[in-house]
Design an enzyme around this catalytic site. Sequence first.
Site, PDB file in Angstrom:
ATOM      1  CB  ALA A 101     -65.601  90.013  37.410  1.00 14.46           C
ATOM      2  CG  ASP A 117     -48.936  84.257  31.923  1.00 14.65           C
ATOM      3  OD1 ASP A 117     -48.597  83.080  31.659  1.00 14.65           O
ATOM      4  OD2 ASP A 117     -50.068  84.710  31.678  1.00 14.65           O
ATOM      5  CB  ALA A 172     -58.938  84.997  39.030  1.00  8.45           C
ATOM      6  NE  ARG A 173     -63.195  79.894  38.200  1.00  5.70           N
ATOM      7  CZ  ARG A 173     -63.829  80.732  37.404  1.00  5.70           C
ATOM      8  NH1 ARG A 173     -63.916  82.014  37.721  1.00  5.70           N
ATOM      9  NH2 ARG A 173     -64.367  80.302  36.274  1.00  5.70           N
ATOM     10  CG  ASP A 207     -66.407  89.532  41.552  1.00  4.92           C
ATOM     11  OD1 ASP A 207     -67.458  90.030  42.005  1.00  4.92           O
ATOM     12  OD2 ASP A 207     -66.357  88.939  40.454  1.00  4.92           O
ATOM     13  NE  ARG A 263     -58.700  86.126  24.125  1.00  4.25           N
ATOM     14  CZ  ARG A 263     -58.351  84.854  23.949  1.00  4.25           C
ATOM     15  NH1 ARG A 263     -58.098  84.092  25.012  1.00  4.25           N
ATOM     16  NH2 ARG A 263     -58.253  84.342  22.734  1.00  4.25           N
ATOM     17  CG  HIS A 309     -68.562  85.095  40.507  1.00  3.84           C
ATOM     18  ND1 HIS A 309     -68.260  83.756  40.640  1.00  3.84           N
ATOM     19  CD2 HIS A 309     -67.977  85.492  39.338  1.00  3.84           C
ATOM     20  CE1 HIS A 309     -67.525  83.365  39.601  1.00  3.84           C
ATOM     21  NE2 HIS A 309     -67.346  84.400  38.807  1.00  3.84           N
ATOM     22  CD  GLU A 344     -68.191  82.241  43.552  1.00  2.00           C
ATOM     23  OE1 GLU A 344     -68.986  82.102  42.596  1.00  2.00           O
ATOM     24  OE2 GLU A 344     -67.156  82.923  43.462  1.00  2.00           O
TER      25      GLU A 344
END
Length: 320
Positions: free
Chosen positions: A282, A171, A231-232, A256, A151, A280, A261
């Site tokens: 987003a 993907d 993302a991560r 981000d 998405r 972080h 964290e």
Amino acid sequence: MFNVLVPDNVHEKAIDILNACEGISVSAPGKMERTALLDAVADAHALIIRSGVTADAELIRKALKLKAIARAGVGVDNVDLAAATARGIVVMNTPGGNTISTAEHAFGLMIALSRHIAPGHQSLAEGRWDRKAFSGVELKGKTLGIIGLGRIGQAIATRAQAFEMTVIAHDPYLPPTVAEEIQVPLLSLGAVYARADYLTLHTLVTDETRGMINAETVATMKDGVRIINAARGALINAADLAAALKSGKVAGAALDVYETEPPPADHPLIGAPKVLHTPHLAASTADAQVTVAVEAAQLIVDFLLEGKAANVCNPAADSS
């Protein structure tokens, strides 16, 4: 009576939905300390959590009545899915709720990185007027490689196309027809690395993707590539990226997310030149926080009162 515990700060609209349901009792104390959470979870039939709560094996062992966990957000890496599945606890998420917020933030990072917006602002705020130091590059005509065309990746793709970028993606789980509909060719990971001027990450952390941005893979990329990660943090080997930035192989990075964290003071990318950071953010828009909270509350209501499960992240538990 089903007891629903909300051990983190979620929008009040979610609490209103739960409170309006007969047969549901809600405890929503806000952000809970770990010790208090472990005590409270013993009586909970369902949990609604955000990224700040870790539903690990210890918590699941103490949650003797727990039937469902709803994650107000996309990632469920803060939930021990194996432990939940073994106990028959259904884990659900809200994958669509923060799609636009995350995509807009990642795209904003890409623009800000290209045009040196943050350092340009800081320079002027400190009394300097140094236009030559912050000459940037256009997005038009550049190739954007998207790793993970779900998405969020798809939302990034449509925005990049509007900026007249060439968009390619990797993907392995996406049906090719979906990519065809948005006119994004699906390529091998190596081909995306080799062709991308910009690389943006939108995939989960797995054994295959952990540390996927490292010295070996960066070496296969274009000189001057720019990397965006909303993302991560664990997708990037931070030390290797720092070395690539220092050598000039990577022209810039916008981050981000971080493996730990908040990141430690000695993190190799914190304070590094050519790196743009946000903490972080987003999914941190008012719009997204309302949407994911409401969706998570409705998931729990439907599951507890009607036996319906949606957006299940561990189907084996749902079928047990």
